[in-house]
Design a protein around this motif. Structure first.
Motif, PDB file in Angstrom:
ATOM      1  N   GLY A 179     -11.768   7.054   6.903  1.00 13.08           N
ATOM      2  CA  GLY A 179     -11.159   6.684   8.176  1.00 13.08           C
ATOM      3  C   GLY A 179     -11.065   5.183   8.384  1.00 13.08           C
ATOM      4  O   GLY A 179     -11.082   4.704   9.520  1.00 13.08           O
ATOM      5  N   TYR A 223       0.847  -1.192   0.000  1.00 18.21           N
ATOM      6  CA  TYR A 223       0.000   0.000   0.000  1.00 18.21           C
ATOM      7  C   TYR A 223       0.882   1.240   0.000  1.00 18.21           C
ATOM      8  O   TYR A 223       1.805   1.359   0.804  1.00 18.21           O
ATOM      9  CB  TYR A 223      -0.897   0.002   1.234  1.00 18.21           C
ATOM     10  N   GLY A 275      -3.083   7.971  -2.012  1.00 24.33           N
ATOM     11  CA  GLY A 275      -4.295   8.501  -1.403  1.00 24.33           C
ATOM     12  C   GLY A 275      -5.594   7.890  -1.875  1.00 24.33           C
ATOM     13  O   GLY A 275      -6.673   8.403  -1.569  1.00 24.33           O
ATOM     14  N   VAL A 318      -7.674  -0.003   3.238  1.00 26.15           N
ATOM     15  CA  VAL A 318      -7.442   1.380   3.669  1.00 26.15           C
ATOM     16  C   VAL A 318      -8.309   2.314   2.829  1.00 26.15           C
ATOM     17  O   VAL A 318      -8.361   2.192   1.597  1.00 26.15           O
ATOM     18  CB  VAL A 318      -5.959   1.789   3.521  1.00 26.15           C
ATOM     19  N   ASP A 319      -8.983   3.226   3.497  1.00 27.00           N
ATOM     20  CA  ASP A 319      -9.685   4.323   2.826  1.00 27.00           C
ATOM     21  C   ASP A 319      -9.558   5.533   3.751  1.00 27.00           C
ATOM     22  O   ASP A 319     -10.337   5.691   4.697  1.00 27.00           O
ATOM     23  CB  ASP A 319     -11.157   3.979   2.579  1.00 27.00           C
ATOM     24  N   SER A 320      -8.550   6.352   3.496  1.00 23.02           N
ATOM     25  CA  SER A 320      -8.253   7.473   4.392  1.00 23.02           C
ATOM     26  C   SER A 320      -9.403   8.475   4.447  1.00 23.02           C
ATOM     27  O   SER A 320      -9.629   9.122   5.474  1.00 23.02           O
ATOM     28  CB  SER A 320      -6.963   8.174   3.965  1.00 23.02           C
ATOM     29  N   TRP A 321     -10.165   8.600   3.358  1.00 24.12           N
ATOM     30  CA  TRP A 321     -11.286   9.542   3.341  1.00 24.12           C
ATOM     31  C   TRP A 321     -12.392   9.118   4.296  1.00 24.12           C
ATOM     32  O   TRP A 321     -13.077   9.962   4.886  1.00 24.12           O
ATOM     33  CB  TRP A 321     -11.839   9.675   1.920  1.00 24.12           C
ATOM     34  N   PRO A 355       0.651   5.026   0.704  1.00 24.62           N
ATOM     35  CA  PRO A 355      -0.232   6.068   1.248  1.00 24.62           C
ATOM     36  C   PRO A 355      -0.148   7.380   0.479  1.00 24.62           C
ATOM     37  O   PRO A 355      -1.060   8.199   0.554  1.00 24.62           O
ATOM     38  CB  PRO A 355       0.274   6.225   2.687  1.00 24.62           C
ATOM     39  N   ASP A 384      -8.999   1.704   8.185  1.00 22.83           N
ATOM     40  CA  ASP A 384      -7.627   1.174   8.193  1.00 22.83           C
ATOM     41  C   ASP A 384      -7.695  -0.190   8.882  1.00 22.83           C
ATOM     42  O   ASP A 384      -7.609  -0.280  10.106  1.00 22.83           O
ATOM     43  CB  ASP A 384      -6.704   2.131   8.941  1.00 22.83           C
TER      44      ASP A 384
END
Length: 216
Positions: free
Chosen positions: A139, A84, A89, A134-137, A86, A141
């Motif tokens: 939240g 992955y 994004g 993972v999807d940072s938008w 980061p 993880d």
């Protein structure tokens, strides 16, 4: 714990010979459940997750089967998840591949079928705790541990009735008391996490089959 009761707080057989037999039975059941999942019995992901959790997860009040057999820290685990990045994004699904079939979208487990994603041999801690969704938008993880716990606490979809008796004998008879089928995976993650649980079972079976063949 009395001398006449060879079971721990979870009810799993604790004597070495009983524990080894229990592990063999679990692995045999996992192979059957994996085959059924691949035949579109989606709920087998739940049963696979329950088995994985019993085999590898340590908690504050119970030790994993591999831990009690002094195996967990001596073997490596196959990691078939891409790296992955980061900095990109974008949402990341490391164990499940998006698919479209019959006009509807879903996910299928990787199962080592992507030539560009190599198998790595890693420690248990890296395998168990590495982020794989993972999807940072949003939240999100999630590690393999997160997926296995989530799916083992969620029952959804169609299961293979042929395996009900085996599941009842292995799991319900041995009282895995942390299984709570009233919990739920968020709707947008159901397909991804169920496919991920199938892939995690694939990695675990491949690792143990190669390094501990006597359990097969």
């Amino acid at each position: 714990m009395t001398g006449t009761d060879a079971r721990d707080v979870m009810g799993i057989p604790q004597e070495d010979s009983e524990l080894k037999k229990f592990l063999k039975d679990l692995l045999r059941f996992m192979r059957d459940a994996a085959e059924s999942y691949d035949s579109l019995f989606d709920a087998e992901a739940h049963r696979l997750a329950v088995c994985v959790r019993a085999i590898v997860q340590d908690t504050g009040w119970s030790q994993s089967i591999l831990g009690r057999l002094c195996v967990q820290r001596t073997v490596y685990f196959y990691d078939n998840c891409p790296e992955y990045n980061p900095r990109i994004g974008l949402p990341f699904s490391g164990l499940a591949i998006p698919t479209i079939k019959g006009g509807s979208s879903g996910y299928m487990p990787r199962l080592g079928q992507n030539p560009g994603v190599k198998f790595r041999k890693v420690s248990f801690d890296e395998w168990w705790h590495r982020p794989v969704i993972v999807d940072s938008w949003k939240g999100i993880d999630l590690s393999r541990e997160d997926i296995v716990i989530s799916v083992s606490n969620t029952y959804c979809g169609a299961s293979d009735s042929r395996l009900n008796r085996a599941y009842n004998e292995l799991i319900l008879k041995n009282r895995l008391d942390w299984v709570d089928e009233s919990a739920a995976v968020p709707e947008e993650l159901i397909g991804m996490e169920f496919a991920g649980a199938r892939h995690i079972a694939f990695e675990l079976i491949k690792s143990l089959e190669e390094q501990t063949p006597y359990y097969f």
